[in-house]
Motif scaffolding. Structure first.
Motif, mmCIF file in Angstrom:
data_model
loop_
_atom_site.group_PDB
_atom_site.id
_atom_site.type_symbol
_atom_site.label_atom_id
_atom_site.label_comp_id
_atom_site.label_asym_id
_atom_site.label_seq_id
_atom_site.Cartn_x
_atom_site.Cartn_y
_atom_site.Cartn_z
ATOM 1 N N GLY A 55 0.832 -1.201 0.000
ATOM 2 C CA GLY A 55 0.000 0.000 0.000
ATOM 3 C C GLY A 55 0.862 1.244 0.000
ATOM 4 N N ILE A 56 0.217 2.382 -0.196
ATOM 5 C CA ILE A 56 0.923 3.655 -0.230
ATOM 6 C C ILE A 56 0.232 4.635 0.716
ATOM 7 N N ALA A 57 0.971 5.667 1.114
ATOM 8 C CA ALA A 57 0.429 6.650 2.051
ATOM 9 C C ALA A 57 -0.490 7.651 1.373
ATOM 10 N N GLY A 58 -0.170 8.027 0.148
ATOM 11 C CA GLY A 58 -0.962 9.056 -0.527
ATOM 12 C C GLY A 58 -0.676 10.440 0.033
ATOM 13 N N PRO A 59 -1.452 11.424 -0.372
ATOM 14 C CA PRO A 59 -1.211 12.803 0.085
ATOM 15 C C PRO A 59 -1.440 12.954 1.582
ATOM 16 N N ARG A 60 -0.586 13.719 2.227
ATOM 17 C CA ARG A 60 -0.706 13.985 3.661
ATOM 18 C C ARG A 60 -0.915 15.481 3.880
ATOM 19 N N PHE A 61 -1.500 15.791 5.015
ATOM 20 C CA PHE A 61 -1.753 17.188 5.376
ATOM 21 C C PHE A 61 -2.487 17.923 4.254
ATOM 22 N N THR A 62 -3.423 17.205 3.622
ATOM 23 C CA THR A 62 -4.158 17.739 2.482
ATOM 24 C C THR A 62 -5.652 17.618 2.749
ATOM 25 N N PRO A 63 -6.369 18.715 2.906
ATOM 26 C CA PRO A 63 -7.828 18.635 3.085
ATOM 27 C C PRO A 63 -8.476 17.908 1.917
ATOM 28 N N ILE A 64 -9.563 17.241 2.172
ATOM 29 C CA ILE A 64 -10.131 16.308 1.195
ATOM 30 C C ILE A 64 -10.496 16.990 -0.124
ATOM 31 N N ALA A 65 -10.969 18.246 -0.082
ATOM 32 C CA ALA A 65 -11.350 18.930 -1.316
ATOM 33 C C ALA A 65 -10.144 19.332 -2.158
ATOM 34 N N GLU A 66 -8.940 19.236 -1.577
ATOM 35 C CA GLU A 66 -7.730 19.591 -2.309
ATOM 36 C C GLU A 66 -7.001 18.374 -2.874
ATOM 37 N N VAL A 67 -7.525 17.192 -2.587
ATOM 38 C CA VAL A 67 -6.960 15.969 -3.142
ATOM 39 C C VAL A 67 -7.330 15.881 -4.616
ATOM 40 N N THR A 68 -6.364 15.552 -5.475
ATOM 41 C CA THR A 68 -6.652 15.441 -6.899
ATOM 42 C C THR A 68 -7.264 14.073 -7.210
ATOM 43 N N GLU A 69 -7.944 14.005 -8.333
ATOM 44 C CA GLU A 69 -8.529 12.726 -8.744
ATOM 45 C C GLU A 69 -7.445 11.674 -8.942
ATOM 46 N N ALA A 70 -6.312 12.084 -9.507
ATOM 47 C CA ALA A 70 -5.221 11.135 -9.730
ATOM 48 C C ALA A 70 -4.685 10.595 -8.406
ATOM 49 N N GLN A 71 -4.558 11.460 -7.402
ATOM 50 C CA GLN A 71 -4.099 11.010 -6.089
ATOM 51 C C GLN A 71 -5.084 10.031 -5.475
#
Length: 264
Positions: free
Chosen positions: A99-115
């Motif tokens: 598995g991977i961690a993905g974006p951290r310290f990122t509010p959900i609305a700022e997460v990209t579709e690719a992430q």
């Protein structure tokens, strides 16, 4: 006369497959299986690190095989399981850890579709794909045990802007419990581990500025006020696969030092 030590390990003659086995929890689980006599399939993306794990398993007196695998790709996962069965003739245990961690310290609305898609592909779809191909191999062998690696963030909200990861691990919990209900009567037990913050490449307090952050996290998430060790999680994983856990199915076992409820 000193009696000869005939201990061969509780998994002697068995075959274990561990994804994400090139480091951290996956490596610790692979080595624990090997110490208990199992032949081990080391599945991961990183060849050099995985080769070192294979070498350590061989040094322990067991057999090991590296299979380059991206668990988000069905063809890779199908090949992984087929290679394991072709090499060792059976599949008894599987630890779906990659598995991977993905974006951290990122509010959900700022997460990209690719992430979002990348995290779900590895952490949730990957676990489903692994079970999709592991379960038929185990059924052909008369049964087995699967341990999926969730997280404490599969049991509660993330508090560090870690929404995609948290969502994926909640999904792993639901997937595990559903699969356990589907296959428990067919001699396949499926459980999950929910590790707390555990020393690994992903959780490295020696990085500049990281020690204070992890100290704050263990204060919030571990009543033992420390980070875990990969071997502690590996012990829980192999217990769930062992015959001593023969009536344990569909559980999500936290390995996190105990939840924090204190007021001090």
């Amino acid at each position: 006369m000193i009696a000869e030590d005939t201990h061969v390990g509780m998994f002697a003659g068995k075959v274990a497959l561990v994804t994400g086995a090139s480091s951290g929890l996956g490596e610790a689980a692979a080595l624990k299986f090997a110490r208990e006599g199992a032949k081990v399939v080391v599945a991961a993306r990183r060849a050099e690190q995985s080769a070192r794990v294979v070498e350590r398993i061989v040094e322990l007196g067991s057999e090991a095989l590296f299979v380059s695998t991206d668990v988000s790709r069905a063809a890779d996962v199908e090949r992984m399981v087929k290679t394991a069965v072709d090499k060792f003739g059976r599949l008894d245990y599987a630890v779906n850890n990659a598995g991977i961690a993905g974006p951290r310290f990122t509010p959900i609305a700022e997460v990209t579709e690719a992430q979002w898609d990348q995290v779900m592909g590895s952490n949730l779809k990957g676990v489903w794909l692994c079970m999709k191909y592991e379960i038929p191999a185990m059924l052909a062998n008369g049964g087995g045990a699967i341990v999926n690696i969730a997280s404490i963030y599969g049991l509660k909200p993330s508090d560090i802007g870690h929404g995609p990861y948290c969502t994926s691990k909640h999904g792993v919990v639901g997937l595990t419990r559903s699969a356990a209900a589907d296959y428990g009567q067919m001699s396949i037990r499926i459980n999950a581990i929910a590790p707390g913050f555990t020393l690994s490449e992903m959780v490295d307090p020696t990085r500049p500025g990281a020690a204070e952050k992890y100290q704050a996290l263990v204060e919030r998430h571990s009543s033992m006020k420390r980070l875990g060790h990969a071997e502690e999680t590996a012990n829980a994983i192999t217990w769930l696969c062992s015959d001593t856990a023969s009536y344990v199915n569909g559980v999500v076992l936290p390995v996190d030092g105990g939840s924090v409820t204190r007021m001090y």
